[in-house]
Write an enzyme that holds these catalytic residues in place. Structure first.
Site, PDB file in Angstrom:
ATOM      1  N   THR A 128       6.704  20.666  14.806  1.00  0.00           N
ATOM      2  CA  THR A 128       7.555  19.596  14.290  1.00  0.00           C
ATOM      3  C   THR A 128       8.039  19.916  12.884  1.00  0.00           C
ATOM      4  O   THR A 128       9.188  19.675  12.544  1.00  0.00           O
ATOM      5  CB  THR A 128       6.784  18.259  14.256  1.00  0.00           C
ATOM      6  OG1 THR A 128       6.150  18.089  15.501  1.00  0.00           O
ATOM      7  CG2 THR A 128       7.698  17.108  13.981  1.00  0.00           C
ATOM      8  N   LEU A 133      -1.064  22.252  17.332  1.00  0.00           N
ATOM      9  CA  LEU A 133       0.139  23.034  17.095  1.00  0.00           C
ATOM     10  C   LEU A 133       1.360  22.162  16.881  1.00  0.00           C
ATOM     11  O   LEU A 133       2.347  22.572  16.301  1.00  0.00           O
ATOM     12  CB  LEU A 133       0.401  23.914  18.310  1.00  0.00           C
ATOM     13  CG  LEU A 133      -0.132  25.335  18.220  1.00  0.00           C
ATOM     14  CD1 LEU A 133       0.123  26.047  19.518  1.00  0.00           C
ATOM     15  CD2 LEU A 133       0.542  26.069  17.066  1.00  0.00           C
ATOM     16  N   ARG A 134       1.251  20.944  17.394  1.00  0.00           N
ATOM     17  CA  ARG A 134       2.397  20.060  17.353  1.00  0.00           C
ATOM     18  C   ARG A 134       2.916  19.873  15.932  1.00  0.00           C
ATOM     19  O   ARG A 134       4.111  19.802  15.700  1.00  0.00           O
ATOM     20  CB  ARG A 134       2.011  18.709  17.941  1.00  0.00           C
ATOM     21  CG  ARG A 134       3.014  18.157  18.894  1.00  0.00           C
ATOM     22  CD  ARG A 134       2.610  16.769  19.279  1.00  0.00           C
ATOM     23  NE  ARG A 134       1.559  16.774  20.269  1.00  0.00           N
ATOM     24  CZ  ARG A 134       1.781  16.556  21.562  1.00  0.00           C
ATOM     25  NH1 ARG A 134       2.993  16.344  21.968  1.00  0.00           N
ATOM     26  NH2 ARG A 134       0.798  16.553  22.423  1.00  0.00           N
ATOM     27  N   GLY A 135       1.967  19.824  14.994  1.00  0.00           N
ATOM     28  CA  GLY A 135       2.335  19.638  13.604  1.00  0.00           C
ATOM     29  C   GLY A 135       3.233  20.760  13.107  1.00  0.00           C
ATOM     30  O   GLY A 135       4.297  20.528  12.532  1.00  0.00           O
TER      31      GLY A 135
END
Lengths: 557, 335
Positions: B278, B273-275
């Site tokens: 960000t 999910l970080r992608g």
């Protein structure tokens, strides 16, 4: 052309003279090759350097504490107040830091020096005594030095007779077309770093200053190219790419122009001239390296990530031992106090009259923590279980793994097993010392199908990298005939399968993981040998070897 | 030697954009810069830090405390009057040989040995608070130090429990890592923790290289004059950052844009999910920098390579770079 501007002696002498004029801005000079000439050069430089520049020689194998300074424990304890030791970098401020045996320099030493160079605190002289390509000055530092000179083969260096220089700043900046020619030459030689171009710019002006010229001329440019760019060439120039903004002339017209002598020299002429100078000045070993298609790497650059290191800061605690803390070594407080305790009465008496009831510590009391990093070895067997590796061979491979396992059990090293067949590689046995588990996995090892060699190599490589990060030393043993026929990505044919296997093998070589390819085909094949070469590992054709021979071969590595 | 003016850096638009985004919204996470030596990686980071206006700090505080958070600093003396000074935005260059002690801080040996005092000596994390922490060749740094840095960068606080000391202090900084992929791979887990990544290449164009030589020479001959010459440009950059910072909370991300981002992440196979998160944050920061009120496809297009390229599962045999894969997906999705 090579003789241009060479009136004062050899090129190294010229580089030295330029460096002496403006050491800080030129970063540094790499002098490779041992010998009396180099000693003479250093002695000469030391006397030539203007004013009271510092000259600090760094002992070989210096530790980082000495380099960047810190608390002087001995003095601090003796005097009872903090005493700082000046690091060598600080001591060399605005002067010269001389680094002998730079090719063996540890990465952690190279970094602070590089930072000091970046900030213009000092200039460096790197002495490179490396005898082969494996050992070179760390790229990080060579990159920050304007000059790289080979002085090993030199018989004499004519230092005398340099004309008194005018100040560098009295020389006008390079004209745009001159800079363009430098940049084009750098590009043609495959010198990518912009730093080198900037150094060439400065060197050209320095050269002009040395000759008392207020404007940079062709000789100055040629010298800069010879001294700064040529030693860094990574490819041989074919021809200079035409400067972009001058419209390309039609062929015929160019031929005609070649005949007329009145034509003023164009950018391209200038660049051609410089390229000639550069090509003639590329040192033989660089030429050889280019010829072999290898890029020279600074091996001393500090090693790879995850590389196994003896550590003073992690791993299993091992108790303490005497030593001074700092820079990675941590004080073992309790042990230090314990060491100091018995002496308190005596020491107080010694300091009698000072009315000091503090703990009396001496340098010899200090204890530092020690850790042991678990250092195991892991042998990764990647077994080709395809139809092309006959079933009988597979049985032998199984036998070998079992024998090694028994051995590993004694040595406390680990074994892992990867099988590749049909379309994929499978980790049958994660790193283990368990004989039972290994036997069970081996018994269940199926055979037959295609050979997804790339998948096998990649799986082994992945596992090896993982092991390396965890602090053990992996060895990849590929048992295969080297004939890949199943592509890694779906849809590939036999030839892509082979290409992929080689690409994967190259990665193993790049990561520097030890490997061996054991050719298990009945008749040794060139494919397996090629695979071993690509992996940078050993090739063992074992046409009739039984498992015992195989074990002996691996053990001998 | 003063820092090189940020606006005087030739080319490297992507790197400059990533740094600006990090300056506008530190929450996008750090910036990882891949590239060869001599491409101006550290110059750019240093230049940006030096360009930013001085920030208020508690005088004498070793933890770079803002006057409003003075009470959170271990150096804080209750009831003492807080004196404020203006200090430049911190820029800490983490040396490669750095040990855990130097990074997190440790028992002040000096005080312990000479005065018998148990005192905490703050490390580089404290010095980088509210500024930039630059790590050259992060791939050569020891794994556990990197883990520690990323952990603190994510939590914004440094918690020390060692040598009989128990200290906690705020440590919020923009982490900038640089590395040369030829010298060792970075672990995917580590890469994923960086918000943005950029690839810098040596300028190929001869004109650019000539311009670099010209500017470096000018900066060297007359640093003050050179800085003066670029002051106006740098002031513009500053203004842009300040404006973007205040506009950021109001920048909208329409549902359609968010759907686009999710679709894109799925198409390129960016793990985690970080992608997505960000991507969203960085898009908003870029929209703010551009003076726009809402995120558009144009922003997604510009940010996607920065926010995602280091999160794609590595396909070792596919020589196609991650950037190309992202561009391809962008082309397929957005036309």
């Amino acid at each position: 052309m090579t003789a241009a501007g060479n009136d004062g002696g050899s090129d190294p002498a010229l580089a030295l003279a330029l460096f002496a004029c403006d050491p800080i801005r030129l970063g540094g000079i790499v002098l490779s090759g041992d010998g009396p000439v180099r000693d003479a050069m250093l002695a000469h430089l030391k006397t030539t350097l203007s004013g009271d520049r510092a000259w600090v020689r760094v002992p070989a194998n210096v530790d980082i504490a000495r380099l960047i300074g810190g608390l002087d424990f001995a003095a601090t304890l003796a005097s009872g107040r903090p005493v700082h030791a000046v690091g060598l970098i600080e001591a060399a401020a605005d002067g010269i830091l001389l680094l002998p045996m730079a090719e063996r320099m540890a990465g952690e030493v190279a970094v602070p020096v590089a930072q000091a160079l970046d900030e213009g605190q000092l200039a460096a002289i790197l002495l490179d005594d490396g005898r082969d390509d494996e050992e070179t000055v760390p790229d990080r530092l060579a990159e920050r030095c304007a000059f790289i000179c080979h002085v090993g083969g030199l018989r004499e260096f004519g230092a005398a007779g340099w004309p008194a220089a005018i100040a560098c700043d009295a020389v006008a900046p390079l004209a745009d077309e001159q800079r363009r020619a430098l940049a084009a030459t750098a590009a043609a030689l495959g010198v990518v770093s912009v730093r080198s171009a900037i150094f060439a710019d400065r060197a050209a002006r320095g050269h002009a200053a040395l000759h008392g010229r207020r404007e940079v001329d062709d000789d100055d440019l040629a010298a800069a190219v010879r001294l700064v760019l040529a030693p860094r060439a990574t490819r041989l120039p074919e021809s200079v790419p035409p400067p972009p903004e001058s419209p390309p002339e039609p062929e015929a017209q160019q031929d005609a122009a070649g005949d007329s002598e009145q034509q003023p020299p164009t950018d391209a002429d200038l660049a051609d001239m410089m390229l000639d100078a550069a090509t003639a000045a590329i040192p033989p070993d660089v030429l050889a390296a280019i010829g072999k298609g290898v890029r020279r790497h600074g091996r001393g650059a500090g090693g790879r990530a995850g590389q196994k290191r003896k550590s003073a800061r992690r791993g299993r605690p091992l108790g303490s031992r005497a030593g001074t803390p700092g820079h990675g070594k941590r004080l073992a407080l309790i042990d230090t106090l314990r060491a100091a305790a018995p002496w308190q009465t005596i020491r107080r008496r010694e300091r009698a009259g000072q009315d000091d009831d503090r703990l009396q510590l001496r340098l010899s009391d200090l204890r530092i923590r020690r850790f042991e990093q678990r250092s195991t070895s892991l042998t990764i067997f990647a077994v080709d279980a395809s139809g092309s590796s006959a079933m009988a061979r597979l049985a032998e491979a199984k036998g070998a793994v079992e024998l090694l396992l028994a051995e590993a059990y004694v040595k406390r090293s680990e074994v892992a097993l990867i099988a590749f067949r049909q379309t994929a590689a499978e980790l049958l046995l994660p790193p283990t010392r368990s004989l039972t588990r290994a036997r069970r996995a081996l018994a269940a090892l199926p055979g037959g199908g295609g050979t997804p060699l790339a998948a096998g190599v990649l799986a082994a490589h992945g596992l090896a990298e993982q092991a390396e990060r965890a602090g053990s030393t992996p060895l990849i043993a590929m048992l295969t005939d080297g004939k890949a026929n199943v592509a890694y990505a779906s849809g590939g044919d036999r030839s892509t399968a082979m290409e992929e296997a080689m690409a994967a093998a190259k990665q193993v070589a790049d990561s520097g993981i030890a490997s061996v390819v054991i050719d298990i085909s009945p008749r040794p094949r060139e494919e397996a040998a090629a695979l071993a070469a690509a992996m940078g590992g050993r090739y063992l054709p074992l046409p009739h070897a039984g498992s015992a021979a195989m074990v002996a071969a691996i053990e001998s590595l | 030697m003063g820092a090189f003016p940020f606006s005087a850096i030739v080319g490297q638009e992507e790197m400059k954009r990533a740094l600006l985004i990090a300056a506008v919204d530190a929450r996008v996470g750090g910036v990882m810069i891949f590239g060869d030596r001599g491409t101006g990686k550290s110059t750019a980071a240093r230049a940006l830090a030096a360009t930013l206006p001085p920030i208020p700090m508690v005088a004498g505080c070793r933890y770079n405390s803002h006057p409003d958070e003075a009470a959170r600093s271990p150096d804080h003396v209750p009831d003492a009057k807080v004196r404020t000074v203006k200090a430049p935005v911190p820029f800490v260059d983490l040396p490669l040989g750095s040990t855990e002690d130097r990074v997190v801080g440790t028992l002040d040996l000096e005080a312990a040995l000479t005065r018998g005092e148990k005192r905490f000596e703050p490390g580089l994390l404290a010095r980088a608070h509210r500024g930039f922490l630059y790590i050259d060749e992060i791939n050569l740094l020891e794994d556990h130090v990197v883990d520690l840095l990323l952990d603190v960068a994510a939590s914004g606080e440094n918690l020390v429990e060692r040598d009989g000391l128990s200290v906690r202090h705020p440590a919020r900084f923009v982490l900038i890592g640089s590395g040369n992929p030829e010298e060792g791979e970075l672990r995917p887990q580590l890469l994923d923790r960086f918000g943005l990544s950029v690839e810098v290449r040596t300028p190929e164009a001869i004109d650019d290289r000539v311009e670099i030589m010209r500017r470096c020479d000018a900066a060297e001959r007359d640093p003050a004059g050179f800085a003066e010459q670029w002051r106006e440009e740098d002031a513009k950059v500053l203004k842009r950052i300040a404006k973007a910072k205040s506009a950021l909370p109001k920048v909208e991300a329409p549902d359609a844009a968010i759907a686009d981002m999710a679709e894109l992440c799925r198409a390129v196979g960016a793990d985690g999910l970080r992608g997505e998160l960000t991507l969203l944050r960085a898009c908003r920061a870029l929209a703010a920098l551009d003076g726009k009120k809402a995120v558009t496809r144009q922003h997604i297009r510009a940010i996607a390579p920065l926010a995602l390229r280091h999160r794609l599962r590595r396909n070792v045999l596919d020589e196609t770079g991650s950037t190309v894969r992202i561009e391809r997906a962008l082309g397929e999705l957005f036309g």
